[in-house]
Design a protein around this motif. Structure first.
Motif, short mmCIF file in Angstrom:
data_model
loop_
_atom_site.label_atom_id
_atom_site.label_comp_id
_atom_site.label_asym_id
_atom_site.label_seq_id
_atom_site.Cartn_x
_atom_site.Cartn_y
_atom_site.Cartn_z
N ARG A 147 4.38 -7.46 -14.24
CA ARG A 147 4.57 -7.70 -12.91
C ARG A 147 4.15 -6.61 -11.76
NH1 ARG A 147 3.42 -11.76 -13.66
NH2 ARG A 147 4.06 -12.27 -11.39
N GLN A 148 4.11 -5.58 -11.95
CA GLN A 148 3.62 -4.39 -11.25
C GLN A 148 2.31 -4.55 -11.24
OE1 GLN A 148 2.95 0.19 -12.05
NE2 GLN A 148 4.76 -0.17 -11.51
N CYS A 151 1.59 -7.76 -9.05
CA CYS A 151 1.96 -7.59 -7.60
C CYS A 151 0.77 -6.86 -6.83
CB CYS A 151 3.04 -7.08 -7.23
SG CYS A 151 4.44 -8.18 -7.91
N ILE A 205 4.91 0.51 -1.11
CA ILE A 205 4.65 0.99 -2.47
C ILE A 205 5.08 2.61 -2.27
CG2 ILE A 205 3.34 1.71 -4.34
CD1 ILE A 205 1.46 -0.49 -3.55
N ASP A 242 7.72 3.55 -9.97
CA ASP A 242 9.12 2.83 -10.56
C ASP A 242 9.12 3.75 -11.79
OD1 ASP A 242 9.73 1.46 -8.46
OD2 ASP A 242 8.65 -0.28 -9.32
N GLN A 244 7.06 4.74 -13.90
CA GLN A 244 5.74 4.52 -14.78
C GLN A 244 4.49 5.18 -14.46
OE1 GLN A 244 6.05 2.77 -17.67
NE2 GLN A 244 8.15 2.72 -17.14
#
Length: 266
Positions: A147-148, A151, A205, A242, A244
Motif C-alpha cells: 500500500r505504501q 499510494c 508524507i 512510517d 520503514q
C-alpha cells in the motif's frame, strides 16, 4: 456516457448444480449479472478516471465496455529498457521508469518475464506512459504492490500521465489511492455513485532522516547500479516513512576540504 453490461450463462442442470440450488434456495438469477453506469464521455474534459469497488462488483466489465484492457505483449528475453519505447529517446524511457517507482537500475536490465508481480505492474505503467495512447483502461491498478508503494506510485503515475493528453481509466478495489491520484472522476460500483472533480487533498508524507552506519545498506544494495566496497570513513543516512527505510545515502568528507562527497544514493 451510459454503459449497460449484461452477462448471462446457461442454467446448469447437473446434480451438483441442482443440489446447490436446493440447499441454498438459489434462483435462476445466479446465471445473470447486470450493471449500468453513467460515466463521463470522451467529449468531456478529463484525463484520469477511476472505477473503484469491491471484487465482483463489475469494475472489469465496465472497463471492458469503455475500451480494451491495456495488456501489451512483451518480447521474450529483451530487457525492459529495450522493450519499452524502442523508438523513443533513452532519457524518456528511464524517466518513465523512475516516474512510476521502478528506479532500480538492475531491474531495467531484466526481461519482463522474470520480474516480480509488483515490478511487472510498474514496468507496464512505464510503458503506458511512454506509449501514451488516446485511451487506456488499466485493470487491477495497484493491486499487486504494497500500500505504501501503491499510494506514492499512484501520485507519480498521475503526474507523469497528465504531462500528455491521453485518457486513462483505472480499475481498482483500493480506495486509499484516490487521494494520491486526484482523478477527474470516480465511479464507485459499491454505491453506484459518480464523483467529479479533483477536490481531494493529497496526504502529506513525513520523511524521518536518521544517521546510521552500513547496517541498512544490504536492503538498498541490490537496487544500486554500482557494486563497490563501502566508502572509507563515510557517514550513512537513512530516510524512513512510517518506520520503514525508503532511502539511503552515504557522505564522506574529502581530506583537507570542507565539502563532502555523497554516494550510495538509493
Amino acid at each position: 456516457m451510459k454503459l449497460a453490461v449484461h452477462h448471462s450463462c446457461a442454467d446448469a442442470d447437473t446434480y451438483r448444480a441442482a443440489r446447490v440450488k436446493s440447499l441454498f434456495n438459489v434462483s435462476d438469477q445466479a446465471t445473470r449479472f447486470d450493471i449500468e453506469a453513467e460515466l463521463p464521455g470522451v467529449d468531456e474534459d478529463w484525463q484520469i478516471g477511476v472505477i473503484v469497488g469491491p471484487s465482483g462488483s463489475g469494475k472489469t466489465s465496465l472497463g471492458a465496455a469503455i475500451g480494451p484492457i491495456y495488456d501489451p505483449p512483451w518480447p521474450d528475453g529483451a530487457p525492459i529498457i529495450d522493450a519499452i519505447g524502442p523508438g523513443l529517446p533513452f532519457d524518456q524511457v528511464t524517466g518513465a521508469l523512475s516516474a512510476v517507482g521502478l528506479g532500480s537500475v538492475p531491474t531495467w536490465l531484466r526481461p519482463h518475464a522474470i520480474l516480480s508481480n509488483g515490478e511487472k505492474f510498474r514496468a507496464m505503467l512505464a510503458r503506458l506512459v511512454c506509449e501514451a495512447p488516446e485511451l487506456a483502461v488499466v485493470d487491477e491498478f495497484s493491486s499487486v504492490v504494497d500500500r505504501q508503494i501503491a499510494c506514492v506510485g499512484a501520485a507519480a503515475f498521475a503526474k507523469a500521465w497528465r504531462r500528455g493528453r491521453g485518457r486513462a481509466v483505472l480499475l481498482s478495489c483500493h480506495y486509499d489511492i484516490l487521494d494520491w491520484l486526484q482523478p477527474d472522476w470516480v465511479y464507485d460500483t459499491a454505491t453506484g455513485s459518480l464523483e467529479r472533480g479533483r477536490l481531494r487533498c493529497r496526504p502529506a508524507i513525513e520523511l524521518e532522516i536518521r544517521e546510521s552506519d552500513w547496517r541498512h545498506w544490504p536492503l538498498f544494495e541490490p537496487h544500486h547500479y554500482l557494486k563497490l566496497p563501502h566508502m572509507i570513513a563515510a557517514r550513512c543516512y537513512v530516510g524512513l516513512i512510517d518506520g520503514q527505510p525508503v532511502a539511503h545515502v552515504a557522505v564522506s568528507t574529502r581530506p583537507g576540504l570542507v565539502e563532502a562527497r555523497a554516494c550510495r544514493l538509493v
